[in-house]
Design an enzyme around this catalytic site. Structure first.
Site, PDB file in Angstrom:
ATOM      1  N   LYS A  11       0.831  -1.207   0.000  1.00  0.00           N
ATOM      2  CA  LYS A  11       0.000   0.000   0.000  1.00  0.00           C
ATOM      3  C   LYS A  11       0.869   1.262   0.000  1.00  0.00           C
ATOM      4  O   LYS A  11       2.047   1.224   0.371  1.00  0.00           O
ATOM      5  CB  LYS A  11      -0.920  -0.016   1.224  1.00  0.00           C
ATOM      6  N   TYR A  51     -12.259  -2.615  -3.098  1.00  0.00           N
ATOM      7  CA  TYR A  51     -12.864  -2.649  -1.756  1.00  0.00           C
ATOM      8  C   TYR A  51     -14.385  -2.660  -1.801  1.00  0.00           C
ATOM      9  O   TYR A  51     -15.034  -2.225  -0.856  1.00  0.00           O
ATOM     10  CB  TYR A  51     -12.364  -1.450  -0.946  1.00  0.00           C
ATOM     11  N   ASN A 122      -1.798   0.149   7.220  1.00  0.00           N
ATOM     12  CA  ASN A 122      -1.431  -1.223   7.596  1.00  0.00           C
ATOM     13  C   ASN A 122      -0.598  -1.936   6.526  1.00  0.00           C
ATOM     14  O   ASN A 122      -0.633  -3.153   6.400  1.00  0.00           O
ATOM     15  CB  ASN A 122      -2.654  -2.034   8.042  1.00  0.00           C
ATOM     16  N   HIS A 125      -2.043  -5.167   1.576  1.00  0.00           N
ATOM     17  CA  HIS A 125      -3.291  -5.913   1.426  1.00  0.00           C
ATOM     18  C   HIS A 125      -2.939  -7.358   1.141  1.00  0.00           C
ATOM     19  O   HIS A 125      -1.992  -7.635   0.395  1.00  0.00           O
ATOM     20  CB  HIS A 125      -4.112  -5.365   0.253  1.00  0.00           C
ATOM     21  N   GLU A 136      -9.810 -10.871  -6.841  1.00  0.00           N
ATOM     22  CA  GLU A 136      -8.818  -9.793  -6.793  1.00  0.00           C
ATOM     23  C   GLU A 136      -7.694  -9.987  -7.812  1.00  0.00           C
ATOM     24  O   GLU A 136      -7.241  -9.026  -8.427  1.00  0.00           O
ATOM     25  CB  GLU A 136      -8.239  -9.695  -5.379  1.00  0.00           C
TER      26      GLU A 136
END
Ligand code: IDP
Ligand code: MG
Length: 168
Positions: A11, A51, A122, A125, A136
């Site tokens: 990310k 998402y 975080n 992913h 995905e």
């Protein structure tokens, strides 16, 4: 153990903070093989689609903005497909719990994540189950961007070298 493939995104928070190498080193220790890898710009449309299951949640807009890189001044993410036995659970375990403050300190999110930008920073992913991984991977990679299992098989026969500085 089933042979699986799973999507990993490094990310924008991790890219901005120079954590790409730390993430890849940790994932390398899982003994999986990389069958897809690329850098790409993330449109709001792609982030929203990625998402989609979280649409309607109060943090959704922030989440989409984060993945496009706008919060961290980064205009790309790094996307990978890792494959091998039990790949989905292995990568999820290495990633750690969603909230960096709750994550095991030995996990990537626990070690490097933080919550300082109004979103969970975080780090990465990781697909959570086989169905999500399939959806995905198809969203982020064209079929001709992925190695076949045969092309990637050589890596699977090579033991990870291990990196003395990092926990297994
Ligand atoms: P995961 O990334 O561990 O699979 P999900 O529940 O699928 O977690 O949520 C996707 C992402 O949405 C998380 O990685 C995190 O960035 C963000 N997120 C999830 N829950 C919250 C929350 O309660 N507040 C803020 N952000 C959240
Ligand atoms: Mg998830």
């Amino acid at each position: 153990m089933a042979d699986e493939a799973t999507l990993v995104l490094i990310k924008p928070d991790a890219i901005a903070r120079g954590l790409t190498g730390a993430v890849l080193t940790r994932l390398d220790q899982l003994g999986l093989r990389v069958v897809g890898a690329k850098a790409l710009r993330v449109s709001r449309r792609l982030a929203t689609e990625h998402y989609q299951a979280l649409r309607g949640r109060p943090f959704f807009e922030g989440l989409v903005t984060h993945l496009t890189g706008q919060l961290h001044g980064v205009d790309y993410v790094l996307a990978f497909v890792y494959a091998g036995p039990d790949a989905i659970a292995k990568v999820r375990q290495a990633a750690g719990a969603t909230d960096p403050e709750q994550a095991d300190p030995a996990s990537l999110r626990g070690a490097f994540g933080r919550n300082t930008a109004g979103v969970m920073e975080n780090i990465l992913h990781a697909s959570s189950d086989a169905r999500e991984a399939e959806r995905e991977i198809a969203l982020w990679f064209r079929p001709d961007e992925l190695l076949s299992p045969q092309q990637a098989a050589k890596r699977a026969t090579t033991q990870p070298a291990g990196v003395p500085c990092c926990r297994a």
